[in-house]
Design a protein around this motif. Structure first.
Motif, PDB file in Angstrom:
ATOM      1  N   PRO A 170       0.807  -1.224   0.000  1.00 49.75           N
ATOM      2  CA  PRO A 170       0.000   0.000   0.000  1.00 49.75           C
ATOM      3  C   PRO A 170       0.837   1.269   0.000  1.00 49.75           C
ATOM      4  CG  PRO A 170       0.039  -0.945   2.191  1.00 49.75           C
ATOM      5  CD  PRO A 170       0.781  -1.918   1.308  1.00 49.75           C
ATOM      6  N   VAL A 171       1.657   1.424  -1.042  1.00 47.70           N
ATOM      7  CA  VAL A 171       2.514   2.601  -1.216  1.00 47.70           C
ATOM      8  C   VAL A 171       2.458   2.973  -2.696  1.00 47.70           C
ATOM      9  CG1 VAL A 171       4.797   3.601  -0.885  1.00 47.70           C
ATOM     10  CG2 VAL A 171       4.033   1.733   0.607  1.00 47.70           C
ATOM     11  N   ALA A 172       2.117   4.224  -3.000  1.00 49.99           N
ATOM     12  CA  ALA A 172       1.898   4.619  -4.395  1.00 49.99           C
ATOM     13  C   ALA A 172       2.566   5.939  -4.708  1.00 49.99           C
ATOM     14  CB  ALA A 172       0.400   4.719  -4.681  1.00 49.99           C
ATOM     15  N   VAL A 173       3.196   6.010  -5.881  1.00 48.72           N
ATOM     16  CA  VAL A 173       3.658   7.282  -6.433  1.00 48.72           C
ATOM     17  C   VAL A 173       2.446   7.985  -7.021  1.00 48.72           C
ATOM     18  CG1 VAL A 173       5.093   8.387  -8.196  1.00 48.72           C
ATOM     19  CG2 VAL A 173       5.949   6.380  -6.957  1.00 48.72           C
ATOM     20  N   MET A 174       2.293   9.276  -6.743  1.00 48.68           N
ATOM     21  CA  MET A 174       1.155  10.015  -7.277  1.00 48.68           C
ATOM     22  C   MET A 174       1.544  11.448  -7.599  1.00 48.68           C
ATOM     23  SD  MET A 174      -1.043  10.207  -3.712  1.00 48.68           S
ATOM     24  CE  MET A 174      -1.986  11.685  -4.080  1.00 48.68           C
ATOM     25  N   CYS A 175       0.911  11.985  -8.635  1.00 48.53           N
ATOM     26  CA  CYS A 175       1.185  13.363  -9.030  1.00 48.53           C
ATOM     27  C   CYS A 175       0.000  13.890  -9.830  1.00 48.53           C
ATOM     28  CB  CYS A 175       2.461  13.438  -9.868  1.00 48.53           C
ATOM     29  SG  CYS A 175       3.144  15.104  -9.998  1.00 48.53           S
ATOM     30  N   GLU A 176      -0.407  15.148  -9.585  1.00 46.70           N
ATOM     31  CA  GLU A 176      -1.575  15.716 -10.234  1.00 46.70           C
ATOM     32  C   GLU A 176      -1.279  16.062 -11.691  1.00 46.70           C
ATOM     33  OE1 GLU A 176      -0.879  16.504  -6.966  1.00 46.70           O
ATOM     34  OE2 GLU A 176      -2.550  15.193  -6.391  1.00 46.70           O
ATOM     35  N   ILE A 177      -2.271  15.815 -12.534  1.00 43.10           N
ATOM     36  CA  ILE A 177      -2.138  16.051 -13.974  1.00 43.10           C
ATOM     37  C   ILE A 177      -2.465  17.506 -14.306  1.00 43.10           C
ATOM     38  CG2 ILE A 177      -3.065  15.435 -16.247  1.00 43.10           C
ATOM     39  CD1 ILE A 177      -3.668  12.648 -15.069  1.00 43.10           C
ATOM     40  N   LEU A 178      -1.631  18.122 -15.140  1.00 42.79           N
ATOM     41  CA  LEU A 178      -1.888  19.466 -15.655  1.00 42.79           C
ATOM     42  C   LEU A 178      -1.879  19.436 -17.178  1.00 42.79           C
ATOM     43  CD1 LEU A 178       0.346  21.790 -13.426  1.00 42.79           C
ATOM     44  CD2 LEU A 178      -2.090  21.277 -13.147  1.00 42.79           C
ATOM     45  N   GLN A 179      -2.567  20.400 -17.770  1.00 40.65           N
ATOM     46  CA  GLN A 179      -2.479  20.565 -19.218  1.00 40.65           C
ATOM     47  C   GLN A 179      -1.193  21.317 -19.565  1.00 40.65           C
ATOM     48  OE1 GLN A 179      -6.466  20.834 -21.338  1.00 40.65           O
ATOM     49  NE2 GLN A 179      -6.797  22.217 -19.605  1.00 40.65           N
ATOM     50  N   SER A 180      -0.904  21.399 -20.848  1.00 45.45           N
ATOM     51  CA  SER A 180       0.353  22.021 -21.286  1.00 45.45           C
ATOM     52  C   SER A 180       0.427  23.494 -20.912  1.00 45.45           C
ATOM     53  CB  SER A 180       0.517  21.861 -22.803  1.00 45.45           C
ATOM     54  OG  SER A 180      -0.591  22.435 -23.485  1.00 45.45           O
ATOM     55  N   ASP A 181      -0.744  24.142 -20.722  1.00 50.46           N
ATOM     56  CA  ASP A 181      -0.729  25.557 -20.341  1.00 50.46           C
ATOM     57  C   ASP A 181      -0.702  25.751 -18.834  1.00 50.46           C
ATOM     58  OD1 ASP A 181      -3.255  24.784 -19.639  1.00 50.46           O
ATOM     59  OD2 ASP A 181      -4.316  26.287 -20.845  1.00 50.46           O
ATOM     60  N   GLY A 182      -0.571  24.654 -18.085  1.00 52.62           N
ATOM     61  CA  GLY A 182      -0.458  24.730 -16.638  1.00 52.62           C
ATOM     62  C   GLY A 182      -1.776  24.735 -15.898  1.00 52.62           C
ATOM     63  N   THR A 183      -2.899  24.583 -16.608  1.00 53.23           N
ATOM     64  CA  THR A 183      -4.211  24.567 -15.955  1.00 53.23           C
ATOM     65  C   THR A 183      -4.667  23.129 -15.694  1.00 53.23           C
ATOM     66  OG1 THR A 183      -5.371  24.584 -18.079  1.00 53.23           O
ATOM     67  CG2 THR A 183      -4.867  26.724 -17.060  1.00 53.23           C
ATOM     68  N   LEU A 184      -5.611  23.007 -14.756  1.00 53.76           N
ATOM     69  CA  LEU A 184      -6.177  21.692 -14.471  1.00 53.76           C
ATOM     70  C   LEU A 184      -7.145  21.291 -15.580  1.00 53.76           C
ATOM     71  CD1 LEU A 184      -7.010  21.961 -10.664  1.00 53.76           C
ATOM     72  CD2 LEU A 184      -5.399  20.346 -11.683  1.00 53.76           C
ATOM     73  N   PRO A 185      -7.057  20.085 -16.081  1.00 56.20           N
ATOM     74  CA  PRO A 185      -8.040  19.633 -17.070  1.00 56.20           C
ATOM     75  C   PRO A 185      -9.374  19.330 -16.394  1.00 56.20           C
ATOM     76  CG  PRO A 185      -6.526  17.856 -16.537  1.00 56.20           C
ATOM     77  CD  PRO A 185      -6.025  19.070 -15.808  1.00 56.20           C
ATOM     78  N   ASP A 186     -10.473  19.498 -17.147  1.00 55.73           N
ATOM     79  CA  ASP A 186     -11.761  19.079 -16.609  1.00 55.73           C
ATOM     80  C   ASP A 186     -11.948  17.587 -16.884  1.00 55.73           C
ATOM     81  OD1 ASP A 186     -12.513  18.808 -19.303  1.00 55.73           O
ATOM     82  OD2 ASP A 186     -13.534  20.750 -19.344  1.00 55.73           O
ATOM     83  N   ARG A 187     -13.111  17.053 -16.497  1.00 61.56           N
ATOM     84  CA  ARG A 187     -13.318  15.609 -16.628  1.00 61.56           C
ATOM     85  C   ARG A 187     -13.184  15.140 -18.077  1.00 61.56           C
ATOM     86  NH1 ARG A 187     -15.374  11.240 -13.945  1.00 61.56           N
ATOM     87  NH2 ARG A 187     -16.394   9.689 -15.249  1.00 61.56           N
ATOM     88  N   ALA A 188     -13.809  15.879 -19.002  1.00 62.48           N
ATOM     89  CA  ALA A 188     -13.745  15.481 -20.410  1.00 62.48           C
ATOM     90  C   ALA A 188     -12.303  15.485 -20.912  1.00 62.48           C
ATOM     91  CB  ALA A 188     -14.613  16.411 -21.255  1.00 62.48           C
ATOM     92  N   GLN A 189     -11.545  16.488 -20.506  1.00 62.74           N
ATOM     93  CA  GLN A 189     -10.137  16.558 -20.932  1.00 62.74           C
ATOM     94  C   GLN A 189      -9.320  15.443 -20.304  1.00 62.74           C
ATOM     95  OE1 GLN A 189      -9.702  20.599 -19.597  1.00 62.74           O
ATOM     96  NE2 GLN A 189      -9.800  21.449 -21.677  1.00 62.74           N
TER      97      GLN A 189
END
Length: 388
Positions: A170-189
């Motif tokens: 129970p140990v995981a590498v994790m990192c939040e996804i960003l778009q190329s312009d540095g913004t958070l993608p929405d669900r569809a993206q």
């Protein structure tokens, strides 16, 4: 999602299939995207990799696709074993971080993908001890509650639980996804990103419901509980590290029972704090259920302890005790309502009347397959009872 056994994701697959596909990918050493749709008004996608499979190539790939703030999710118990206390208590659903670490040996600066992968694998290795790590470093441990999503609805808990479901440490590498312009993608993206990378997607809600459906729920022998409103049959339940109570009147299997869900509140229930109406709500629930002749009060524990006391009992700055009479609302907690759905299911309740239930309660129960009927309706239970 509606009715978890039949709920479908955006890809058209049943929710259970989404969880099992993500677990299979993780156990094969692939990345997975976990979607958090409860994060304020945003939809946050987190790229997750089992830490025991971390390599320089995989970490490089993760860094390219994300914000680059690499975290390793692990349980609080494991963090204690490794001498990694939290930097501060988490609040408002924010993650709880420990001091950043590096492996003591086998690396150079600690910042390269090779070095960070080595440190991540070390955190996943059961034989690693506190002396094998240096502080501060370049990998940020993110602390998950020991019981994972059974205890808290966070991204670290989701990553740790997905590893558990996959049969991994129970140990995981994790990192939040960003778009190329540095913004958070929405669900569809996020779904477009996942499709382009051929990565499975699973939501925290799906993982939480899967964990609850597959977790061992321990029930205690019931007992009679006389109260001022009548005599209830008390049933105790333990889900994860939390104990709950169901107070039952009459035969709830053969009718559509009146059902009330109450979340424990120390300030309101026990101390009758002026600025909290939880105690009044509890007494009203007990009276309504007792008068109905067939019903249940599910008393959920574990959230509103000392925090409720501080929030509801102490006046704001500039207020006196006599003027601080504004009722403090308590936010809904979907995780606890899912526990309530498990308890109702164990009691044989498939349809229920829910007087006074807010939208969050109704959504959680209906998402778990419990039908909510208006007070005038009666469900045919004879066939359901006969099938059990």
């Amino acid at each position: 999602m509606r009715n978890s056994e039949h709920a479908r994701s955006a890809t058209g697959a049943p929710a259970r299939d989404d969880v099992e596909a993500a677990a299979a990918a993780l156990s094969a050493g692939r990345d997975v995207i976990i979607v958090d749709e409860q994060a304020s008004s945003e939809c946050i996608g987190t790229l997750v990799l089992a830490a025991e499979f971390a390599t320089a190539a995989r970490l490089s790939s993760v860094i390219r696709r994300t914000c680059g703030f690499i975290q390793v999710a692990l349980t609080r118990d494991r963090a204690d074993e490794l001498g990694l206390p939290p930097l501060a208590d988490a609040d408002n659903g924010r993650p709880s971080f420990a001091v950043a670490v590096d492996a003591k040996t086998g690396i150079t600066t600690g910042i390269s993908a090779h070095d960070r992968a080595h440190t991540a694998r070390l955190l996943a290795e059961p034989t690693t001890t506190a002396t094998d790590l240096t502080r501060p470093g370049h990998i940020v441990p993110t602390l998950a509650h020991n019981s994972g999503l059974l205890e808290s609805h966070g991204r670290a808990e989701a990553a740790v639980d997905l590893c558990r479901i996959a049969g991994l440490r129970p140990v995981a590498v994790m990192c939040e996804i960003l778009q190329s312009d540095g913004t958070l993608p929405d669900r569809a993206q996020l779904l477009d990103i996942a499709a382009g990378l051929r990565l499975p997607v699973v939501t925290i809600d799906q993982l939480a419901e899967y964990r609850r459906r597959t977790a061992a729920m321990v029930s205690t022998p019931s007992c009679r509980l006389p109260t001022r409103y009548g005599t209830f049959q008390a049933h105790g339940y333990r889900i994860g590290d939390v104990e709950h109570l169901a107070l039952v009147v009459g035969d709830v299997r053969e009718t559509t029972p009146t059902t009330r869900i109450h979340i424990e509140c120390l300030a309101g229930d026990a101390l009758l704090a002026q600025r909290c109406d939880c105690g009044d709500r509890l007494h009203r629930a007990l009276r309504e259920v007792a008068e109905s002749g067939a019903g249940v009060v599910v008393y959920l524990r574990g959230e509103r302890g000392l925090h409720s006391l501080i929030a509801a009992s102490c006046p704001r700055a500039g207020e006196s005790d006599s003027t601080s009479d504004e009722v403090i609302p308590h936010p809904a907690n979907r995780r606890q309502y899912l526990d309530a759905a498990l308890i109702l299911g164990d009691l044989g309740i498939e349809c229920a009347h829910l007087p006074g239930g807010d939208r969050a309660v109704r959504n959680a129960l209906t998402d778990s397959g419990i039908q909510i009927l208006p007070m005038s309706a009666q469900a045919p239970f004879a066939h359901a009872a006969a099938s059990r």
